[in-house]
Enzyme design. Structure first.
Site, PDB file in Angstrom:
ATOM      1  CG  HIS A   1      19.360  14.135  55.098  1.00 17.27           C
ATOM      2  ND1 HIS A   1      18.374  13.741  54.216  1.00 17.27           N
ATOM      3  CD2 HIS A   1      20.382  13.267  54.925  1.00 17.27           C
ATOM      4  CE1 HIS A   1      18.802  12.696  53.533  1.00 17.27           C
ATOM      5  NE2 HIS A   1      20.008  12.384  53.938  1.00 17.27           N
ATOM      6  CB  ALA A   2      18.632  10.300  59.020  1.00 21.85           C
TER       7      ALA A   2
ATOM      8  CG  HIS B   1      20.098   3.364  56.262  1.00 21.15           C
ATOM      9  ND1 HIS B   1      20.441   2.718  55.098  1.00 21.15           N
ATOM     10  CD2 HIS B   1      20.761   4.553  56.237  1.00 21.15           C
ATOM     11  CE1 HIS B   1      21.269   3.488  54.397  1.00 21.15           C
ATOM     12  NE2 HIS B   1      21.470   4.608  55.069  1.00 21.15           N
ATOM     13  CD  GLU B   2      21.437   7.363  58.666  1.00 17.22           C
ATOM     14  OE1 GLU B   2      22.684   7.408  58.712  1.00 17.22           O
ATOM     15  OE2 GLU B   2      20.791   7.701  57.656  1.00 17.22           O
TER      16      GLU B   2
ATOM     17  CG  HIS C   1      25.895   4.709  57.372  1.00 12.90           C
ATOM     18  ND1 HIS C   1      26.502   4.442  56.171  1.00 12.90           N
ATOM     19  CD2 HIS C   1      24.678   5.230  57.067  1.00 12.90           C
ATOM     20  CE1 HIS C   1      25.688   4.784  55.173  1.00 12.90           C
ATOM     21  NE2 HIS C   1      24.568   5.266  55.702  1.00 12.90           N
TER      22      HIS C   1
ATOM     23  CD  GLU D   1      24.213   5.416  52.074  1.00 12.04           C
ATOM     24  OE1 GLU D   1      23.167   5.265  52.730  1.00 12.04           O
ATOM     25  OE2 GLU D   1      25.059   6.303  52.343  1.00 12.04           O
TER      26      GLU D   1
ATOM     27  CG  HIS E   1      21.349  13.084  48.923  1.00 15.47           C
ATOM     28  ND1 HIS E   1      20.065  13.095  49.434  1.00 15.47           N
ATOM     29  CD2 HIS E   1      22.037  12.155  49.637  1.00 15.47           C
ATOM     30  CE1 HIS E   1      19.984  12.194  50.405  1.00 15.47           C
ATOM     31  NE2 HIS E   1      21.157  11.616  50.550  1.00 15.47           N
TER      32      HIS E   1
ATOM     33  CE1 TYR F   1      22.135   7.364  50.440  1.00 11.67           C
ATOM     34  CE2 TYR F   1      22.817   8.877  48.706  1.00 11.67           C
ATOM     35  CZ  TYR F   1      22.745   8.539  50.047  1.00 11.67           C
ATOM     36  OH  TYR F   1      23.284   9.376  50.990  1.00 11.67           O
TER      37      TYR F   1
END
Length: 597
Positions: A336-337, A366-367, A370, A394, A496, A506
């Site tokens: 999971h990323a 997306h990552e 963060h 997020e 999750h 999210y």
């Protein structure tokens, strides 16, 4: 998070009994920040090793440091509750005490052994997920492989087999552990003065838990009509493809037909729903990446290039040395990323099992959001090393990923300008985007609706699974492909839930990203339709974005939202503006149909 254990001095200082005065409260907070900063370094490394090298030893290490963190967190949370009642506290001390009180995702009670039991269970749940397998025609599939296959397979019987085996192999074994975990965590939350763990989670939004729940429902009511229109259209297309025997023309949609194990995003079945004539976008991001022979690392470099184009600094060299960009062949890992900052400064990393496809291209953008957020606020005190609220964290990467438009693909050399879709393809572009962004909304909402019910007791262990199935039907209009019973634990098949990651973030991020995106496009002076805007290369957007990110959690989130967008309230309206042409078109397509379920 440097590989030094917490010093005896810092631990002793944090254990000292400071007077219940404003000065004492300040001294308590300072000692706690030092102690938790030091602990975060070594525990973060233990978590990293456990996620990238799953075995009994790394499970034990993660549980060991997790237990220390939980015990400290419980102790400091209860002490923070005492200091929070002191009169005359300055803003920062009061804010940090509130953050401390609600900082734990799961709080154990002070009972001897409770923190250890809670962390052992939490670690076991996460590892059960990481080792999870599905099967297809007798062949065993890893989680990342079955996710990819669910997106491309169009055989209803095979889709049902993958869905069923994943949910049963992964979810079922977790049920008793999850039930026990809820009991322990609720006892811990109640000791801190919260009604239950769900109320503790909802208290982290600069408003009361009840106010947050009301905000949550208000936002859903703003965007629900758009989702309903998309659901109606998608169901018609699935009925046309598979027939009444597989997907009836009315009622809920069969979950496994939507191109995703959890029916949370539907973009993978765009080929099934694409409008005649306007459906062919003229390009596919996966095909573009393959044609240009891009590797997973190349894809991450492209993602980094978006952020540096805004004037933000490149990622450190250690990022490229220490990240897990592809799945190792020799060991179990959590695929999971996720994005990591292991020293609270610049030991930034991502953990992915990247495949060369359009989905993972978006995930990378997306990552890295963060990571850039983590670095922007790295000068803040320890308790402010976080997003303005968890939805912000997020939304940063998500709004950057919205800028993966045809124009951006031209700018980075993936798409020839002659292949940019003309305006008559806009409905296709928007539908492709909406199949992910809009389809996700009710799923984003219901995951924590289920957990809040579990934590407050309105959903009991005797109906864990039925409540999950019912909420998916109520909000998503989705139904399982095979019969379910209380032997099952379908929630556990979604990372999750066993990973104990609150999910409201999210849902908020899905709306915030369009607010951020509209603000960035306005800043960049974009004049065309909102959905075609790319702010790639715009330094003003980068400067304003960095100013917001640097705030970390140091101010209430409306202040951070205002710093970038000029507004103080989360709203679904920018998302509705983005998809307005699509919604008008969907209403035309749905004329005469029996919408709803």
């Amino acid at each position: 998070m440097a590989a030094t254990a917490p010093t005896a001095d810092s631990a002793a200082a944090a254990n000292a009994d400071y007077p219940l005065t404003p000065e004492g409260a300040r001294a308590f907070v300072a000692a706690v920040e030092k102690d938790l900063f030091d602990l975060s370094i070594i525990s973060g490394r233990a978590q990293w090793v456990n996620s990238t090298y799953i075995n009994d030893d790394t499970d034990a290490l993660a549980a060991y440091f997790g237990t220390i963190g939980t015990e400290k967190g419980v102790k400091y949370a209860s002490e923070a509750a005492r200091y929070a009642r002191v009169q005359g506290l300055d803003f920062d001390t009061a804010r940090k005490l509130n953050i401390l009180r609600g900082a734990l995702v799961l709080s154990a009670p002070n009972t001897p052994g409770a923190a250890a039991e809670l962390n052992t269970i939490a670690t076991r749940l996460q590892s059960t997920y990481g080792k999870g397998r599905a099967s297809l025609n007798g062949k065993v599939l890893t989680g990342d492989d079955v996710e990819a296959l669910m997106g491309t397979n169009r055989n209803p019987a095979e889709l049902a087999e993958m869905w069923k085996t994943w949910h049963e192999n992964v979810g079922r074994p977790m049920r008793n552990d999850y039930t026990r975990m809820v009991e322990i965590a609720n006892s811990g939350a109640q000791e801190l003065g919260y009604a239950d763990t769900g109320a503790m989670w909802r208290s982290n939004y600069d408003m009361t838990p009840d106010e947050f729940a009301a905000t949550y429902d208000r936002l859903w009511s703003e965007v629900k009509p758009l989702y309903d229109d998309l659901h109606c259209y998608t169901r018609t297309k699935l009925n046309q493809k598979y027939g009444n025997g597989v997907q009836p023309a009315t009622g809920p949609i069969r979950a496994d037909l939507l191109g995703n194990m959890w029916a949370q995003e539907w973009g993978n079945i765009y080929d099934v729903v694409a409008p005649k004539g306007a459906g062919d976008l003229g390009y596919d991001v996966t095909d573009l990446l393959v044609a240009k022979k891009k590797s997973p690392t190349d894809m991450v470099k492209i993602g980094e290039g978006f952020y540096t184009s805004l004037g933000l600094a490149p990622l450190p060299a250690s990022f490229w040395e220490r990240s897990q960009i592809t799945r190792p062949r020799d060991r179990e890992v959590v695929c999971h990323a996720s994005a990591w900052d292991l020293d609270n400064k610049d030991d930034l990393r991502i953990k992915m099992c990247t495949k060369v496809n359009g989905d993972d291209f978006v995930t990378i953008h997306h990552e890295l959001g963060h990571n850039y957020y983590q670095r922007a606020y790295n000068q803040q005190p320890y308790l402010y090393l976080n997003g303005a609220n968890d939805g912000f964290h997020e939304a940063i990467g998500d709004f950057v990923a919205l800028s993966i438009t045809p124009e951006y693909l031209v700018q980075i050399g993936l798409l020839d300008r002659s292949k940019v879709p003309s305006a008559d393809k806009d409905i296709g572009l928007l539908l492709r985007q909406g199949m992910d962004k809009v389809a996700f909304l009710p799923f984003g909402l219901m995951v924590d609706k289920w957990r809040w019910g579990v934590f407050n007791g309105s959903i009991t262990p005797a109906n864990y699974n039925q409540a999950w199935v019912d909420l998916k039907k109520q909000y998503q209009g989705i139904t399982p492909p095979v019969a379910r019973s209380e032997q099952d634990f379908d929630p556990g098949a979604k990372f999750h839930i066993p990973g104990n990651t609150p999910y409201a973030r999210y849902f908020l991020a899905r709306l915030l990203q369009f607010q951020f995106y509209k603000a960035a496009c306005d800043m960049a002076g974009w004049k065309g339709p909102l959905h075609r805007c790319s702010f790639y290369g715009n330094k003003e957007v980068g400067a304003r974005l960095n100013a917001m990110m640097q705030m970390g959690a140091s101010k209430p989130w409306p202040d951070a939202l205002e710093a970038f967008t000029g507004n103080r309230e989360i709203s679904g309206k920018p998302m509705l503006e983005y998809f307005a042409p699509l919604q008008a078109w969907l209403k035309q397509q749905n004329q005469g149909k029996q919408c709803g379920w």
